[in-house]
Design a protein around this motif. Structure first.
Motif, PDB file in Angstrom:
ATOM      1  N   SER A  33     117.628 -41.333 -14.439  1.00 15.87           N
ATOM      2  CA  SER A  33     118.222 -40.800 -13.215  1.00 15.87           C
ATOM      3  C   SER A  33     117.429 -41.285 -11.999  1.00 15.87           C
ATOM      4  O   SER A  33     118.006 -41.717 -11.000  1.00 15.87           O
ATOM      5  N   ASP A  34     116.102 -41.217 -12.086  1.00 15.04           N
ATOM      6  CA  ASP A  34     115.237 -41.660 -11.003  1.00 15.04           C
ATOM      7  C   ASP A  34     115.418 -43.149 -10.773  1.00 15.04           C
ATOM      8  O   ASP A  34     115.480 -43.616  -9.630  1.00 15.04           O
ATOM      9  N   ASP A  36     118.113 -44.883 -11.401  1.00 14.01           N
ATOM     10  CA  ASP A  36     119.423 -45.067 -10.766  1.00 14.01           C
ATOM     11  C   ASP A  36     119.356 -44.749  -9.267  1.00 14.01           C
ATOM     12  O   ASP A  36     119.912 -45.471  -8.447  1.00 14.01           O
ATOM     13  N   GLU A  37     118.655 -43.632  -8.935  1.00 10.89           N
ATOM     14  CA  GLU A  37     118.495 -43.286  -7.524  1.00 10.89           C
ATOM     15  C   GLU A  37     117.700 -44.367  -6.793  1.00 10.89           C
ATOM     16  O   GLU A  37     118.033 -44.740  -5.665  1.00 10.89           O
ATOM     17  N   GLU A  40     119.912 -47.268  -6.233  1.00 10.90           N
ATOM     18  CA  GLU A  40     120.828 -46.965  -5.135  1.00 10.90           C
ATOM     19  C   GLU A  40     120.112 -47.054  -3.787  1.00 10.90           C
ATOM     20  O   GLU A  40     120.640 -47.619  -2.824  1.00 10.90           O
ATOM     21  N   GLU A  41     118.898 -46.488  -3.733  1.00 12.32           N
ATOM     22  CA  GLU A  41     118.121 -46.539  -2.503  1.00 12.32           C
ATOM     23  C   GLU A  41     117.785 -47.990  -2.138  1.00 12.32           C
ATOM     24  O   GLU A  41     117.918 -48.398  -0.977  1.00 12.32           O
TER      25      GLU A  41
END
Length: 154
Positions: A33-34, A36-37, A40-41
């Motif tokens: 999840s991190d 993926d974030e 995205e960032e």
């Protein structure tokens, strides 16, 4: 069958929830999840940087266009300056000619004034001579009259 029983026990043991693995799975889920974030960032940052680069390129092109226009204006101003300098040289030459003409006219005026002064002195002398002549004439007339009168008496 002991072997079957043993195998079954291992299977049941394998499918039983294990807290230490649950924790690892949570950590893996969090990392994914991190990640993926983070992706995205990073993607958002890259897109923003692409937008900024495009904007800077536009500004650079605009500034280049402005620099070309200003360079063209500078060339025009230089040409105008050269023309103005030529006009100034012509005006200075004209002023020198004008000054020379004024100087010549002043000399001629002085010469004319001297001539006028000389003529006035001659007129004054002639007036004095005329007065003298009038006096001599009067004296001659008086002498003639006197002589005429003496001749008449004789």
């Amino acid at each position: 069958d002991p072997e079957l029983s043993n195998s079954r026990q291992r299977f049941e043991k394998a499918i039983q929830p294990r807290p230490q693995f649950d924790n690892i799975l949570d950590q893996l889920r969090w990392l994914v999840s991190d990640r993926d974030e983070t992706i995205e960032e990073c993607t958002a940052i890259i897109e923003e940087q692409k937008r900024q680069v495009a904007q800077l390129e536009d500004e650079l092109l605009s500034q280049r266009d402005m620099a070309h226009k200003q360079e063209h204006q500078l060339q025009e101003l230089r040409q105008e300056l050269l023309l103005n300098e030529k006009v100034i040289v012509r005006l200075n030459d004209g002023m020198k000619r004008h000054d020379a003409i004024n100087h010549q006219m002043a000399k001629e005026k002085e010469d004319l004034q001297r001539q006028v002064d000389a003529l006035q002195q001659q007129v004054h002398r002639l007036s004095a001579y005329e007065l003298e002549m009038v006096a001599i004439k009067a004296q001659l007339q008086a002498t003639l009259q006197d002589t005429f009168n003496k001749d008449q008496q004789c």
